[in-house]
Design a protein around this motif. Structure first.
Motif, short mmCIF file in Angstrom:
data_model
loop_
_atom_site.label_atom_id
_atom_site.label_comp_id
_atom_site.label_asym_id
_atom_site.label_seq_id
_atom_site.Cartn_x
_atom_site.Cartn_y
_atom_site.Cartn_z
N GLY A 258 0.90 -1.11 0.11
CA GLY A 258 0.19 0.04 -0.14
C GLY A 258 0.72 1.31 -0.11
O GLY A 258 2.18 1.26 -0.07
N VAL A 259 0.12 2.40 -0.12
CA VAL A 259 0.86 3.89 0.11
C VAL A 259 1.45 3.83 1.28
O VAL A 259 0.68 3.45 2.42
N ARG A 260 2.72 4.14 1.51
CA ARG A 260 3.21 4.07 2.84
C ARG A 260 3.50 5.67 3.24
O ARG A 260 3.44 6.53 2.67
N THR A 261 3.35 5.95 4.57
CA THR A 261 3.93 7.04 5.27
C THR A 261 5.11 6.93 5.83
O THR A 261 5.58 5.86 6.10
N GLU A 262 5.83 7.88 6.17
CA GLU A 262 7.27 8.15 6.65
C GLU A 262 7.14 8.90 8.30
O GLU A 262 6.75 10.16 8.30
N VAL A 263 7.20 7.96 9.33
CA VAL A 263 7.33 8.71 10.64
C VAL A 263 8.58 8.99 10.83
O VAL A 263 9.32 8.21 10.87
N LYS A 264 8.99 10.35 11.05
CA LYS A 264 10.09 10.85 11.25
C LYS A 264 10.79 11.13 12.67
O LYS A 264 10.21 11.48 13.48
N ASN A 265 12.03 11.03 12.55
CA ASN A 265 12.78 11.58 13.76
C ASN A 265 12.38 10.94 15.11
O ASN A 265 12.13 11.74 16.03
N ILE A 266 12.04 9.51 15.21
CA ILE A 266 11.60 8.90 16.53
C ILE A 266 12.91 8.82 17.38
O ILE A 266 13.84 8.20 16.68
N ASN A 267 12.93 9.34 18.59
CA ASN A 267 14.07 9.27 19.47
C ASN A 267 14.15 8.62 20.60
O ASN A 267 14.81 8.81 21.71
#
Length: 499
Positions: A258-267
Motif C-alpha cells: 500500500g501507500v506508505r507514510t514515513e514517521v520521522k525522527n523518533i528518538n
C-alpha cells in the motif's frame, strides 16, 4: 493463539494504540511471514502491515565527517563550526578516516558486503540549517550493502518464550548531519545552531521485513547494542545520536504494497513501538472507512500517543543528485588487494578491521548462558541494561553463591530498585562488592533470606555501612547454638505460664 506481533495488535485494539478508541475489536491471525494480520470488519479481508526503517547513527568520532571541528553534545550554539561547516566559498572537504573505519566495522558486524569502491554524492534541498544547500551522502554506491540483523522478541510478553527473527539490511551509507533550527515562539523567529552541521552519520537502511512496533523496537534495540559494543556510535537516543524514521504501509495478502507514510525522527525505542502500532491501526481504519492513505511525512506526538502530519510527499521532491566533485572515490583494501609498498596509515584495510571485531551481543549472550548456567532470557536482560553484565560478573567473582542464585538477586531486587528510582547501574548506591558481601552472609547461613532483604533495604539508603554492621546493629543473625535456642524457647514458654 496468535503469536509474534498478535499480542501487540490485541493490546493495540484494546487501548487504541494510544489514540482514539477503535471502532471495533479485530480478530488477529498470523500471516506466512510470522506477523500479525488484523482482519477487517467483515472478517474476510485481512490486512498485512509492512514496516521498514531508516536509522541515522551518529558516528563516535572526535571530529566531523569532512572538517576538523570538534564533536560535542550541548556545546554553546555555533561554537564548533569551521569555515567548511558554514559553507564559506573556497573550503573543501577532507574525509575523516575514523568515520570510514566505523562504517566498515558496522557493516561487517551486520553481515554486509563492503564495497571496495564507494562514491559520494550531493543531495540538494533547502533548509535554513543546511548552509551549503546540499548534503554530502552516498546515494549511488554506498560503503556497505546486503546485510542482515537477527533480533529476538518475546511471544505474548513472556520472557520465557522468545522467537528470533531477521531483517535484511539494504545498505549503510556515510553522510553529513544538518544543523539545528531552534524555534523561538515568543519572538516569532527561528535561530540556527550549526554545531551539528557536518557531524558524521551512518544511515542504516532496513528492508520492509517487519510487521509491528514490537518487531521494529526489538530490531533497533539490537542494532543499538551492536553499535555500542563496536564503539562505532554511542547511540544515545536522548542526545539525538540514534534517530529512526519508520516507513509504514498496509495491504491485503497477494496485493502490492500500500501507500506508505514515513514517521520521522523518533528518538525513543518505546515511542518507536507506539508510533508504528498507531500508524498501522490508523491506516487500516482510514481504508476501512473508505478513505485513502496519503504519501506523507508524519511525526509522533508522544503526549497524545498518535502520529500527526508534517508535510505531504505526493509531489516527489527532486533532490538533483549529482556526484560530489570535491571528493574522489573512496577506495578500501583487503589483505589480497593491499599494495606491498603502501603506507598502512593512509589506507583502510577491511580484513584488519574484521580481525579486531569484538564479541557481538548474540555471542556475549551465548557465553553468559554457557559460563554461568543462567536462562537465555536472563542473558538478554543483562545485556539490555548498560553495565549490568559487568555488575553481575563482579558479584559472581566475589561471592560463594551460585550464579543461578545471584542472577535472581540482581534481576528481582537490584534491577527493580534501580528502575523504581530511575537510576542506572552505575548510579546504584549498592556496589557489586557490597552485594557480594551480603550474599556471602546468606550463603554461609549467617542470615536468612528475609533478613538479607532487610539488610539490602538498609543498604539502599547509602549510609556507608557494611552488610555485617547492619546485621549486628539490627540483630538479624541466625542463631546456630542449640542451647541458646532452647533457652529462648523456654523463656517464651515461662512467660506464657505467668500470664
Amino acid at each position: 493463539a496468535a503469536r509474534g506481533c498478535a499480542g501487540v495488535w490485541r493490546r493495540a485494539c484494546q487501548r487504541g494504540a494510544g489514540g482514539p478508541a477503535p471502532r471495533g475489536q479485530r480478530d488477529v491471525s498470523c500471516n506466512a511471514r510470522g506477523g500479525a494480520v488484523p482482519a477487517g470488519k467483515s472478517g474476510l479481508a485481512p490486512w498485512v502491515p509492512v514496516v521498514g526503517l531508516e536509522i541515522h547513527a551518529q558516528i563516535s568520532s572526535n571530529s566531523k565527517l569532512f572538517s576538523g571541528s570538534q564533536v560535542q553534545f550541548a556545546a554553546p550554539p555555533n561554537s564548533l563550526v569551521s569555515f567548511f561547516d558554514a559553507s564559506l566559498p573556497g573550503t573543501l572537504p577532507v574525509l575523516n578516516r575514523r568515520c570510514v573505519e566505523a562504517a566498515v566495522m558496522t557493516g561487517l558486524a551486520l553481515n554486509c558486503s563492503i564495497n571496495k569502491k564507494s562514491l559520494f554524492d550531493r543531495k540538494h534541498y533547502f533548509y535554513a540549517d543546511l548552509p551549503a544547500g546540499y548534503q554530502i551522502t552516498q546515494q549511488r554506491v554506498p560503503i556497505a550493502v546486503n546485510g542482515s540483523l537477527s533480533y529476538s522478541l518475546c511471544i505474548d510478553n513472556k520472557m520465557s518464550q522468545m522467537v528470533t527473527k531477521t531483517v535484511r539490511i539494504k545498505q549503510i551509507q556515510l553522510e553529513q548531519d544538518s544543523g539545528k533550527s531552534l524555534h523561538d515562539d515568543t519572538r516569532s523567529q527561528t535561530l540556527v545552531d550549526l554545531n551539528r552541521a557536518g557531524v558524521g552519520l551512518m544511515e542504516v537502511v532496513m528492508e520492509p521485513d517487519m510487521c509491528c512496533g514490537e518487531e521494529a523496537a526489538a530490531a533497533v534495540r539490537e542494532l543499538q547494542l551492536i553499535l555500542q559494543t563496536l564503539g562505532s556510535s554511542q547511540a544515545v537516543m536522548a542526545e539525538g545520536q540514534l534517530r529512526v524514521d519508520a516507513n509504514v504501509s498496509v495491504h491485503h495478502p497477494g496485493e502490492p504494497y500500500g501507500v506508505r507514510t514515513e514517521v520521522k525522527n523518533i528518538n525513543s525505542i518505546r515511542f518507536l513501538a507506539k508510533a508504528v502500532d498507531y500508524e498501522i491501526q490508523r491506516q487500516i481504519e482510514e481504508l476501512e472507512n473508505g478513505g485513502t492513505i496519503l504519501n506523507e511525512t508524519r511525526a509522533f506526538d508522544s503526549k497524545l500517543g498518535c502520529t500527526v502530519p508534517m508535510r505531504d510527499k505526493e509531489g516527489k521532491q527532486d533532490y538533483r543528485f549529482m556526484p560530489e566533485p570535491n571528493l574522489p572515490p573512496l577506495i578500501l583494501y583487503d589483505a589480497k588487494s593491499l599494495p606491498a609498498n603502501i603506507n598502512h596509515q593512509q589506507v583502510v584495510n577491511i580484513d584488519w578491521i574484521h580481525e579486531r571485531l569484538p564479541d557481538l551481543p548474540s555471542v556475549k549472550r551465548a557465553k553468559l548462558v554457557e559460563r554461568y548456567g543462567i536462562l537465555p532470557e536472563h542473558s538478554f536482560t543483562l545485556l539490555n541494561e548498560d553495565g549490568l553484565t559487568e555488575f553481575f560478573e563482579n558479584v559472581v567473582k566475589q561471592t560463594q553463591m551460585k550464579p543461578k542464585k545471584v542472577i535472581g538477586w540482581i534481576l528481582n531486587d537490584l534491577l527493580s530498585y534501580l528502575k523504581q528510582h530511575s537510576l542506572t547501574v552505575k548510579e546504584s548506591p549498592v556496589s557489586s562488592c557490597v552485594l557480594a558481601d551480603l550474599l556471602n552472609l546468606l550463603e554461609k547461613k549467617e542470615i536468612s533470606s528475609t533478613a538479607a532483604k532487610q539488610v539490602l533495604a538498609e543498604l539502599w539508603k547509602g549510609e556507608g555501612k557494611t552488610p555485617l554492621e547492619i546485621v549486628k546493629e539490627k540483630k538479624l543473625e541466625l542463631i546456630q547454638d542449640q542451647k541458646e535456642l532452647e533457652q529462648i524457647c523456654q523463656a517464651v514458654i515461662d512467660g506464657q505460664e505467668n500470664e
